[in-house]
Design an enzyme around this catalytic site. Structure first.
Site, PDB file in Angstrom:
ATOM      1  N   HIS A 176     -11.403 -12.695   2.172  1.00  9.00           N
ATOM      2  CA  HIS A 176      -9.407 -12.126   1.695  1.00  9.00           C
ATOM      3  C   HIS A 176      -9.127 -11.499   0.614  1.00  9.00           C
ATOM      4  O   HIS A 176      -8.763 -10.855  -0.063  1.00  9.00           O
ATOM      5  CB  HIS A 176      -8.548 -13.373   1.952  1.00  9.00           C
ATOM      6  CG  HIS A 176      -8.033 -13.967   2.635  1.00  9.00           C
ATOM      7  ND1 HIS A 176      -6.994 -13.270   3.418  1.00  9.00           N
ATOM      8  CD2 HIS A 176      -8.070 -14.680   3.330  1.00  9.00           C
ATOM      9  CE1 HIS A 176      -6.389 -13.772   4.910  1.00  9.00           C
ATOM     10  NE2 HIS A 176      -7.610 -14.575   4.817  1.00  9.00           N
TER      11      HIS A 176
ATOM     12  N   GLU B 279     -20.413   2.063  23.428  1.00  9.29           N
ATOM     13  CA  GLU B 279     -21.444   1.990  22.528  1.00  9.29           C
ATOM     14  C   GLU B 279     -22.491   1.231  22.985  1.00  9.29           C
ATOM     15  O   GLU B 279     -23.298   1.246  22.249  1.00  9.29           O
ATOM     16  CB  GLU B 279     -21.105   1.308  21.444  1.00  9.29           C
ATOM     17  CG  GLU B 279     -20.024   0.159  22.525  1.00  9.29           C
ATOM     18  CD  GLU B 279     -19.038  -0.644  22.003  1.00  9.29           C
ATOM     19  OE1 GLU B 279     -19.286  -0.731  20.150  1.00  9.29           O
ATOM     20  OE2 GLU B 279     -18.277  -1.364  21.233  1.00  9.29           O
TER      21      GLU B 279
ATOM     22  N   ASP C 230     -23.000   0.271  17.051  1.00 14.97           N
ATOM     23  CA  ASP C 230     -23.667  -0.038  18.054  1.00 14.97           C
ATOM     24  C   ASP C 230     -23.968   1.191  19.248  1.00 14.97           C
ATOM     25  O   ASP C 230     -25.435   0.694  19.247  1.00 14.97           O
ATOM     26  CB  ASP C 230     -22.076  -0.759  18.653  1.00 14.97           C
ATOM     27  CG  ASP C 230     -21.924  -2.116  18.462  1.00 14.97           C
ATOM     28  OD1 ASP C 230     -23.275  -3.126  18.011  1.00 14.97           O
ATOM     29  OD2 ASP C 230     -21.173  -2.985  18.778  1.00 14.97           O
TER      30      ASP C 230
ATOM     31  N   CYS D  94     -14.677   6.166  16.518  1.00 13.19           N
ATOM     32  CA  CYS D  94     -14.413   4.369  15.147  1.00 13.19           C
ATOM     33  C   CYS D  94     -15.504   4.010  14.347  1.00 13.19           C
ATOM     34  O   CYS D  94     -15.282   2.830  13.801  1.00 13.19           O
ATOM     35  CB  CYS D  94     -13.291   3.676  16.341  1.00 13.19           C
ATOM     36  SG  CYS D  94     -14.592   3.132  17.612  1.00 13.19           S
TER      37      CYS D  94
HETATM   38  C1  PEP Z   1     -18.691   0.535  15.977  1.00 16.23           C
HETATM   39  O1  PEP Z   1     -20.229  -0.541  17.097  1.00 16.23           O
HETATM   40  O2  PEP Z   1     -19.184   1.795  16.577  1.00 16.23           O
HETATM   41  C2  PEP Z   1     -17.476  -0.296  16.430  1.00 16.23           C
HETATM   42  C3  PEP Z   1     -17.083   0.692  16.221  1.00 16.23           C
HETATM   43  O3  PEP Z   1     -17.348  -1.292  16.229  1.00 16.23           O
HETATM   44  P1  PEP Z   1     -17.735  -2.735  15.859  1.00 16.23           P
HETATM   45  O4  PEP Z   1     -18.518  -1.809  14.501  1.00 16.23           O
HETATM   46  O5  PEP Z   1     -16.748  -3.340  15.642  1.00 16.23           O
HETATM   47  O6  PEP Z   1     -18.816  -3.643  16.533  1.00 16.23           O
HETATM   48 MG    MG Z   2     -19.364  -2.111  18.335  1.00 17.15          MG
END
Ligand code: PEP
Ligand code: MG
Length: 589
Positions: free
Chosen positions: A195, A437, A461, A508
Site C-alpha cells: 500500500h 499469453e 507470460d 497489456c
Molecule cells: C501478462 O502476462 O503479460 C499479463 C499482463 O498478466 P500478468 O502480468 O498479470 O500475469
Molecule cells: Mg499473465
C-alpha cells in the site's frame, strides 16, 4: 552523525531529502494472560466494544482521507470495514478467547500471527503484501480494547519530513502521506505492490522500500536523501554528495514536469495516427491516478485483489462494489476486467489450493476458474452487473485451447440468462476477450480470434513460456528478451491475424511500456497499449515523436536481423536519425 548509504527497492520515482522522522511500529505486545471461565463473556463483550469503536474510527478516518486526498484513497478504509465485518475472522478470535480462556489482547495477537503465517506462505508478492490490511484492522481493534480519550486531530504536524518506518500499515500510510508534509518515504519492509508503494506513487512521493534494517541505523533528526528512481537511501551525507543529489533532483523534477505535460497531449503520431494508452491497475482506487498520467481507459484490471480484502470468499456484492467503482470512475472510457488469475503460486488461504510442483504450468487463471465454476459464476455475474454503463469488457486469462473458450462462453450465456430471468440489468453486448499469453494459444490465434470479440496479448507470460525463461528468476533474466526475433515473429503474427479478422487487439504486458518495444508494436499495427500508468507519459512522448510510415519501414527491416541486440541497435539508430525526440523521456528511468 554517521554517513550511511543503503540500497533498497525504488518503488516511487523521484528524489526527496530532509529531516528524518521515525514512525513507531505498531506492535502486538500481549503476553498470554489467562482468565476464569466466568470472565469469558465479559471479555467477549470487551472485544465487541473494541470492534464497534474501530468501526466508528474507520468511518471517521475515511472522511478525513476523503477530504485530504479525494474519494479514491478513502477506498482502503472500505476494504478495512469489510474485513471488520468478516465473521470467520472474528469467530476465530472469539474461539481463542473461549477455548483458551485468555484476554482478548492475546487472542488478537495469536490471530494476527496465524494470518501472517498464512500470507507469508504465499509466493506471489502482491498477494503477500495484503496481509498488512488484516494486521492493520487487528491492530486497531487491539488499541481500542482500552478506551482512550481521542487526542485532538494531529493538525499541528505540518513540518516537512522524510518518513522512515519498519513497515507502515495501510491506514497509517494513508493518513501520514495524505497530509502533504512528507518529502519521501523509506521502509525496512515492503515491496512494489505494498500500500505504501502504491500510495506514494499516486501522490508522487519518492519511496524506497525493502531496506531491511534502516530503522536500526538512523535516528530522528538525521538528514536523509531518498532516491526512489535508483532505490538508494543516503543518511547524513557530506556536502558534496548532498549537492550532487540536489542537481539530480532538479533534473528529475524537470523530467517529471515534462512527463505530466505529455499526459495532457493528444495520443497521435506525427503523421496523425491515433493510438490509445490504457492503464493496468490492481486496485480500484488507482483509476484516478491512471487518468492523471494520461490513460484513456483501464486496459487491465487484475481482479485478484478482491480475494485479498476479506479472510473469507468474496461475495457477489464484494465483486460488484469494486467493478462498479472502476466502471463509474472511468466512464465513459473502457474498462477491461480480467477474471481471476490465481491458483499455482498465487494461492490464497481461503481457497485451499493444493501446492503444485510447477505452479507456472499448473492450475491457474482460467484453468482454476473452470475447475471451480461456482466461484467463477459469482465473478461473471458481478462483472455483468457492473456493465450497465456499457463501458465494461470481460477478459479471460491463460487460455490454451479453443475448448476452454467454448466452456467460458457456455457459462457466460448461462449466467446472462439467469440475470435476465431475475430482471437484472446488464450490457447484452458486453465484449468478451481472451489473453494470448500461452504460446499454444498464440499459434492458433486465427482460430481463437473468430470465437471472441477481442484479444489482449500478455507479453509477460507469453515471453516466459515461449523462451522458457522464468519471468521472475534473476539467474535467467539475461535471457528474458522481448526483442528476441522469435518473440517478435510471434507477436507480429498475433497482432496481424487479429487485425485481418477486423478484431480489436491490445498488448497489456510490460512490452507496451518500453519505448523501443512500443515502437515495434506500433510498426506491427498495434494501436492499444496498456501498461502501468506511470509509464504512459513516456510511451506517449515516444509515439507522438514519430511518423508511422518511418516506424513501419524500420521495424520491417529489423525483422530480418538475427539477434535481439541487433534489433535494438538498428531501431534506435534509425529512428533517432529521423526523430531525435523519440527517446527523450524513455532514456531516463
Ligand atoms: C501478462 O502476462 O503479460 C499479463 C499482463 O498478466 P500478468 O502480468 O498479470 O500475469
Ligand atoms: Mg499473465
Amino acid at each position: 552523525m554517521t554517513f550511511i548509504r543503503l540500497r533498497g527497492n525504488g518503488v516511487s520515482p523521484g528524489i526527496g531529502m530532509g529531516e528524518l522522522s521515525l514512525t513507531e511500529p505498531v506492535l502486538f505486545t500481549a503476553r498470554k494472560e489467562s482468565i476464569s471461565a466466568s470472565a469469558v463473556d465479559g471479555e467477549l463483550r470487551r472485544l465487541k466494544k473494541a470492534v464497534e469503536r474501530t468501526k466508528s474510527e474507520l468511518v471517521l478516518l475515511k472522511q478525513e482521507i476523503k477530504g485530504n486526498m479525494g474519494e479514491e484513497h478513502a477506498f482502503i478504509f472500505d476494504a478495512h470495514l469489510l474485513i471488520l465485518e468478516d465473521s470467520s475472522l472474528f469467530n476465530g478470535i472469539k474461539d481463542i478467547v473461549r477455548e483458551e480462556k485468555v484476554r482478548a489482547e492475546w487472542a488478537l495477537t495469536k490471530a494476527n500471527q496465524r494470518y501472517q503465517e498464512l500470507f507469508d506462505a504465499i509466493a506471489d508478492e502482491y498477494f503477500r503484501q495484503r496481509k498488512s490490511d488484516v494486521s492493520d484492522v487487528l491492530a486497531r481493534i487491539y488499541a481500542n480494547l482500552e478506551f482512550k480519550k481521542k487526542h485532538p486531530a494531529q493538525k499541528e504536524q505540518v513540518r516537512k519530513e522524510v518518513l522512515v518506518a519498519h513497515e507502515m500499515l495501510p491506514s497509517e500510510a494513508a493518513l501520514r502521506l495524505s497530509r502533504g508534509n512528507v518529502l519521501a518515504v523509506a521502509t525496512d519492509m515492503g515491496g512494489p505492490t505494498s500500500h505504501t508503494a502504491i500510495l506514494a506513487r499516486s501522490l508522487n512521493i519518492p519511496a524506497v522500500v525493502g531496506l531491511h534494517d534502516i530503522t536500526q541505523k538512523v535516528k530522528n533528526g538525521d538528514f536523509i536523501i531518498v532516491d526512489g528512481t535508483d532505490g538508494e537511501v543516503i543518511v547524513n551525507p557530506p556536502l558534496a554528495v548532498r549537492k550532487d543529489f540536489l542537481s539530480k533532483k532538479e533534473k528529475y523534477d524537470h523530467y517529471f514536469r515534462e512527463l505530466k505535460k505529455t499526459a495532457k497531449l493528444k495520443p497521435v503520431t506525427l503523421d496523425g495516427v491515433k493510438f490509445l494508452p490504457l492503464a493496468n491497475i490492481e486496485l480500484p482506487n488507482e483509476v484516478e491516478m491512471a487518468f492523471s498520467f494520461g490513460a484513456e481507459g483501464i486496459g487491465l484490471f487484475r481482479s485478484e485483489f478482491i480475494y485479498l480484502q476479506s479472510a473469507s470468499l468474496p461475495s457477489e456484492e464484494d465483486h460488484l462494489a469494486a467493478y462498479s467503482r472502476i466502471a463509474k470512475a472511468a466512464y465513459p472510457a473502457p474498462v477491461y476486467i480480467r477474471t481471476i488469475d490465481i491458483g499455482g503460486d498465487k494461492s490464497l488461504p481461503q481457497l485451499k489450493i493444493e501446492k503444485e510442483p510447477n505452479p507456472a504450468l499448473g492450475l491457474r487463471a482460467i484453468r482454476f476458474s473452470l475447475g471451480n465454476p461456482d466461484l467463477f459464476r459469482v465473478q461473471l455475474r458481478a462483472i455483468l452487473r457492473a456493465s450497465v454503463l456499457k463501458n465494461v469488457r470481460i477478459l479471460i486469462p491463460m487460455i490454451t485451447e479453443v475448448e476452454e473458450v467454448g466452456e467460458v462462453k457456455r457459462l457466460f450465456e448461462e449466467v446472462k440468462a439467469e440475470l435476465e430471468n431475475e430482471r437484472v440489468k446488464f450490457d447484452r453486448q458486453i465484449p468478451l476477450g481472451i489473453m494470448i499469453e500461452v504460446p499454444a494459444a498464440a499459434g492458433i490465434t486465427d482460430i481463437l480470434v473468430k470465437e471472441v470479440d477481442y484479444l489482449s496479448i500478455g507479453t509477460n507470460d507469453l515471453i516466459q513460456y515461449y523462451l522458457a525463461v522464468d519471468r521472475s528468476n534473476e539467474f535467467v533474466s539475461y535471457l528474458y528478451k522481448p526483442l528476441h526475433p522469435s518473440v517478435l515473429r510471434l507477436v507480429r503474427f498475433i497482432i496481424q491475424t487479429a487485425l485481418r479478422e477486423g478484431k480489436d487487439i491490445t498488448v497489456c504486458g510490460e512490452m507496451a511500456a518500453d519505448p523501443l518495444c512500443a515502437l515495434v508494436l506500433l510498426g506491427f499495427g498495434l494501436r492499444k497499449f496498456s501498461m502501468n500508468p506511470i509509464f504512459i507519459p513516456r510511451i506517449k512522448q515516444t509515439l507522438r515523436s514519430v511518423e508511422l510510415k518511418t516506424v513501419e519501414k524500420v521495424v520491417e527491416e529489423a525483422m530480418n536481423l538475427k539477434t535481439a541486440q541487433d534489433v535494438e541497435e538498428s531501431i534506435i539508430e534509425r529512428i533517432l536519425v529521423k526523430h531525435p525526440k523519440a527517446f527523450l523521456l524513455g532514456q531516463v528511468k
